[in-house]
Design a protein around this motif. Structure first.
Motif, PDB file in Angstrom:
ATOM      1  N   SER A  22       0.828  -1.231   0.090  1.00  0.00           N
ATOM      2  CA  SER A  22      -0.062  -0.145  -0.079  1.00  0.00           C
ATOM      3  C   SER A  22       0.994   1.314  -0.100  1.00  0.00           C
ATOM      4  CB  SER A  22      -0.831  -0.079   1.192  1.00  0.00           C
ATOM      5  OG  SER A  22      -1.759   1.352   1.270  1.00  0.00           O
ATOM      6  N   PRO A  23       0.778   2.228  -0.880  1.00  0.00           N
ATOM      7  CA  PRO A  23       1.454   3.429  -1.091  1.00  0.00           C
ATOM      8  C   PRO A  23       1.451   4.278   0.022  1.00  0.00           C
ATOM      9  CG  PRO A  23       0.365   3.001  -3.161  1.00  0.00           C
ATOM     10  CD  PRO A  23      -0.237   2.120  -2.160  1.00  0.00           C
ATOM     11  N   ALA A  24       2.628   4.586   0.835  1.00  0.00           N
ATOM     12  CA  ALA A  24       2.653   5.652   1.947  1.00  0.00           C
ATOM     13  C   ALA A  24       3.195   6.840   1.436  1.00  0.00           C
ATOM     14  CB  ALA A  24       3.387   4.939   3.026  1.00  0.00           C
ATOM     15  N   LEU A  25       4.295   6.985   0.545  1.00  0.00           N
ATOM     16  CA  LEU A  25       4.690   8.152  -0.282  1.00  0.00           C
ATOM     17  C   LEU A  25       4.720   7.892  -1.663  1.00  0.00           C
ATOM     18  CD1 LEU A  25       7.730   8.865   2.091  1.00  0.00           C
ATOM     19  CD2 LEU A  25       5.419   9.958   2.329  1.00  0.00           C
ATOM     20  N   VAL A  26       4.226   8.898  -2.238  1.00  0.00           N
ATOM     21  CA  VAL A  26       4.162   9.077  -3.693  1.00  0.00           C
ATOM     22  C   VAL A  26       4.898  10.288  -4.276  1.00  0.00           C
ATOM     23  CG1 VAL A  26       2.951   8.795  -5.659  1.00  0.00           C
ATOM     24  CG2 VAL A  26       1.914   7.715  -3.481  1.00  0.00           C
ATOM     25  N   GLY A  27       6.254  10.006  -4.478  1.00  0.00           N
ATOM     26  CA  GLY A  27       7.072  11.032  -5.067  1.00  0.00           C
ATOM     27  C   GLY A  27       7.195  12.224  -4.324  1.00  0.00           C
ATOM     28  N   VAL A  28       7.510  12.110  -3.063  1.00  0.00           N
ATOM     29  CA  VAL A  28       7.513  13.549  -2.336  1.00  0.00           C
ATOM     30  C   VAL A  28       8.845  13.960  -2.442  1.00  0.00           C
ATOM     31  CG1 VAL A  28       7.410  14.451  -0.003  1.00  0.00           C
ATOM     32  CG2 VAL A  28       5.615  12.680  -0.651  1.00  0.00           C
ATOM     33  N   SER A  29       9.026  15.339  -2.608  1.00  0.00           N
ATOM     34  CA  SER A  29      10.218  16.067  -2.648  1.00  0.00           C
ATOM     35  C   SER A  29      10.143  17.199  -1.836  1.00  0.00           C
ATOM     36  CB  SER A  29      10.671  16.473  -4.028  1.00  0.00           C
ATOM     37  OG  SER A  29      10.818  15.597  -4.991  1.00  0.00           O
ATOM     38  N   LEU A  30      11.274  17.525  -1.034  1.00  0.00           N
ATOM     39  CA  LEU A  30      11.178  18.688  -0.217  1.00  0.00           C
ATOM     40  C   LEU A  30      12.718  19.356   0.123  1.00  0.00           C
ATOM     41  CD1 LEU A  30      11.987  17.829   3.165  1.00  0.00           C
ATOM     42  CD2 LEU A  30       9.836  16.772   2.783  1.00  0.00           C
ATOM     43  N   GLY A  31      12.657  20.276   0.638  1.00  0.00           N
ATOM     44  CA  GLY A  31      13.986  20.915   1.002  1.00  0.00           C
ATOM     45  C   GLY A  31      13.898  21.847   2.276  1.00  0.00           C
ATOM     46  N   VAL A  32      14.537  21.798   3.395  1.00  0.00           N
ATOM     47  CA  VAL A  32      14.629  22.263   4.517  1.00  0.00           C
ATOM     48  C   VAL A  32      16.040  23.190   5.065  1.00  0.00           C
ATOM     49  CG1 VAL A  32      13.848  22.115   6.923  1.00  0.00           C
ATOM     50  CG2 VAL A  32      13.223  20.485   5.363  1.00  0.00           C
ATOM     51  N   ARG A  33      15.782  24.569   5.155  1.00  0.00           N
ATOM     52  CA  ARG A  33      17.061  25.178   5.299  1.00  0.00           C
ATOM     53  C   ARG A  33      17.349  25.362   6.657  1.00  0.00           C
ATOM     54  NH1 ARG A  33      13.454  28.394   2.533  1.00  0.00           N
ATOM     55  NH2 ARG A  33      12.736  29.668   4.329  1.00  0.00           N
ATOM     56  N   GLU A  34      18.487  25.452   7.033  1.00  0.00           N
ATOM     57  CA  GLU A  34      19.050  25.502   8.414  1.00  0.00           C
ATOM     58  C   GLU A  34      18.306  26.236   9.170  1.00  0.00           C
ATOM     59  OE1 GLU A  34      23.376  26.293  11.305  1.00  0.00           O
ATOM     60  OE2 GLU A  34      23.146  26.768   9.056  1.00  0.00           O
ATOM     61  N   GLY A  35      17.819  25.822  10.462  1.00  0.00           N
ATOM     62  CA  GLY A  35      16.885  26.717  11.372  1.00  0.00           C
ATOM     63  C   GLY A  35      15.631  26.983  10.967  1.00  0.00           C
ATOM     64  N   GLU A  36      15.043  26.374  10.157  1.00  0.00           N
ATOM     65  CA  GLU A  36      13.688  26.599   9.809  1.00  0.00           C
ATOM     66  C   GLU A  36      12.890  25.387  10.276  1.00  0.00           C
ATOM     67  OE1 GLU A  36      11.119  26.649   5.293  1.00  0.00           O
ATOM     68  OE2 GLU A  36      12.837  25.600   5.506  1.00  0.00           O
ATOM     69  N   ILE A  37      11.586  26.004  10.615  1.00  0.00           N
ATOM     70  CA  ILE A  37      10.761  25.157  11.172  1.00  0.00           C
ATOM     71  C   ILE A  37       9.683  24.796  10.052  1.00  0.00           C
ATOM     72  CG2 ILE A  37       8.817  24.840  13.080  1.00  0.00           C
ATOM     73  CD1 ILE A  37      10.472  26.620  14.817  1.00  0.00           C
ATOM     74  N   LEU A  38       9.603  23.347   9.619  1.00  0.00           N
ATOM     75  CA  LEU A  38       8.618  23.277   8.650  1.00  0.00           C
ATOM     76  C   LEU A  38       7.493  22.269   9.068  1.00  0.00           C
ATOM     77  CD1 LEU A  38       8.212  23.054   5.289  1.00  0.00           C
ATOM     78  CD2 LEU A  38       9.591  21.005   5.583  1.00  0.00           C
ATOM     79  N   SER A  39       6.492  22.334   8.942  1.00  0.00           N
ATOM     80  CA  SER A  39       5.426  21.520   9.313  1.00  0.00           C
ATOM     81  C   SER A  39       4.889  20.844   8.161  1.00  0.00           C
ATOM     82  CB  SER A  39       4.126  22.409   9.733  1.00  0.00           C
ATOM     83  OG  SER A  39       2.896  21.797   9.869  1.00  0.00           O
ATOM     84  N   VAL A  40       4.834  19.529   8.455  1.00  0.00           N
ATOM     85  CA  VAL A  40       4.047  18.514   7.536  1.00  0.00           C
ATOM     86  C   VAL A  40       2.699  18.191   8.165  1.00  0.00           C
ATOM     87  CG1 VAL A  40       4.432  16.078   6.541  1.00  0.00           C
ATOM     88  CG2 VAL A  40       6.450  17.633   6.973  1.00  0.00           C
TER      89      VAL A  40
END
Length: 241
Positions: A22-40
């Motif tokens: 069962s697919p859990a991730l399908v082609g996910v790309s991302l970038g996170v900078r130093e010190g950044e707070i990224l919400s998924v």
């Protein structure tokens, strides 16, 4: 294989992963900078935990790449990924996983002790973080005698004690009452900002996502866009700890 941008501390390209077909991730790309707070952000079962586990090296995606500070994570042997997690990453889950035989301060000090930090210095630093998280008075108490909120705060101190490069927070306040959850989250994000810790915060709650610098929505394992948080949301957590 192209290297990621220089300003991204964590970077992933085209991650695919399936659980029992069962697919859990399908082609996910991302970038996170130093010190950044990224919400998924997304509903339960949308792939948030799988994404964080792939990014942190706990899980190797079926396809795709993960890079940390310009070096590939997805090609590392298991022991090297474990060392990476121990030395540069930290994890807070929805349920605190404390060692029952150890006191709160001993649990919080574990990452430092595993790195070879002298016992006295590790204890001092652990007590400082427990104080910051308002559980200093129970530092010598074992987990069974702590409340759920105190156990989660102790687990949070353990995650922050070594000032990791990246903190992965997977529904860290899901088991807490709303007031307690909001206070803990503000404390964690304020500490992250003051220590330049990059945070990946998974949550189904849009109010939690509003505290981040950016939000990546996930639906059925697919990234559906990116939203920049309001300035007020960022400012709410800008106080130093």
């Amino acid at each position: 294989m192209a290297a990621p941008p220089d300003n991204d501390v964590l970077w992933a390209r085209s991650l695919h992963h399936a659980h029992r077909g069962s697919p859990a991730l399908v082609g996910v790309s991302l970038g996170v900078r130093e010190g950044e707070i990224l919400s998924v952000q997304g509903p339960r079962g949308c792939g948030k935990t799988t994404l964080l586990r792939c990014l942190s090296g706990q899980l190797v995606a079926d396809e795709g790449e993960v890079w940390f500070n310009g070096a590939p994570v997805h090609t590392l042997p298991a022991l090297h990924r474990e060392r990476l997690r121990r030395e540069h990453f930290a994890w807070i889950g929805a349920e605190p996983t404390l060692v029952p035989e150890l006191t709160a301060w001993e649990n919080a000090a574990l990452p430092l002790l595993l790195r070879g930090v002298p016992h006295r210095a590790a204890k001092t630093t652990a007590l400082e973080w427990l104080d910051r998280l308002d559980v200093g008075p129970v530092a010598r108490t074992r987990p069974h005698a702590l409340t759920q909120a105190q156990r989660q705060r102790t687990a949070t101190a353990r995650a922050l004690v070594a000032e990791p490069a990246v903190l992965f927070a997977d529904e860290p306040t899901a088991a807490l009452h709303s007031a307690e959850a909001a206070q803990l989250l503000r404390t964690v994000l304020a500490a992250a900002r003051s220590h330049r810790i990059t945070v990946l915060l998974a949550s189904y709650d849009p109010d939690v996502a509003a505290l981040a610098d950016r939000t990546i929505p996930l639906v059925d394992g697919r990234r559906t866009g990116s939203v920049t948080a309001e300035v007020e949301g960022r400012a709410e957590c800008s106080l130093s700890v």
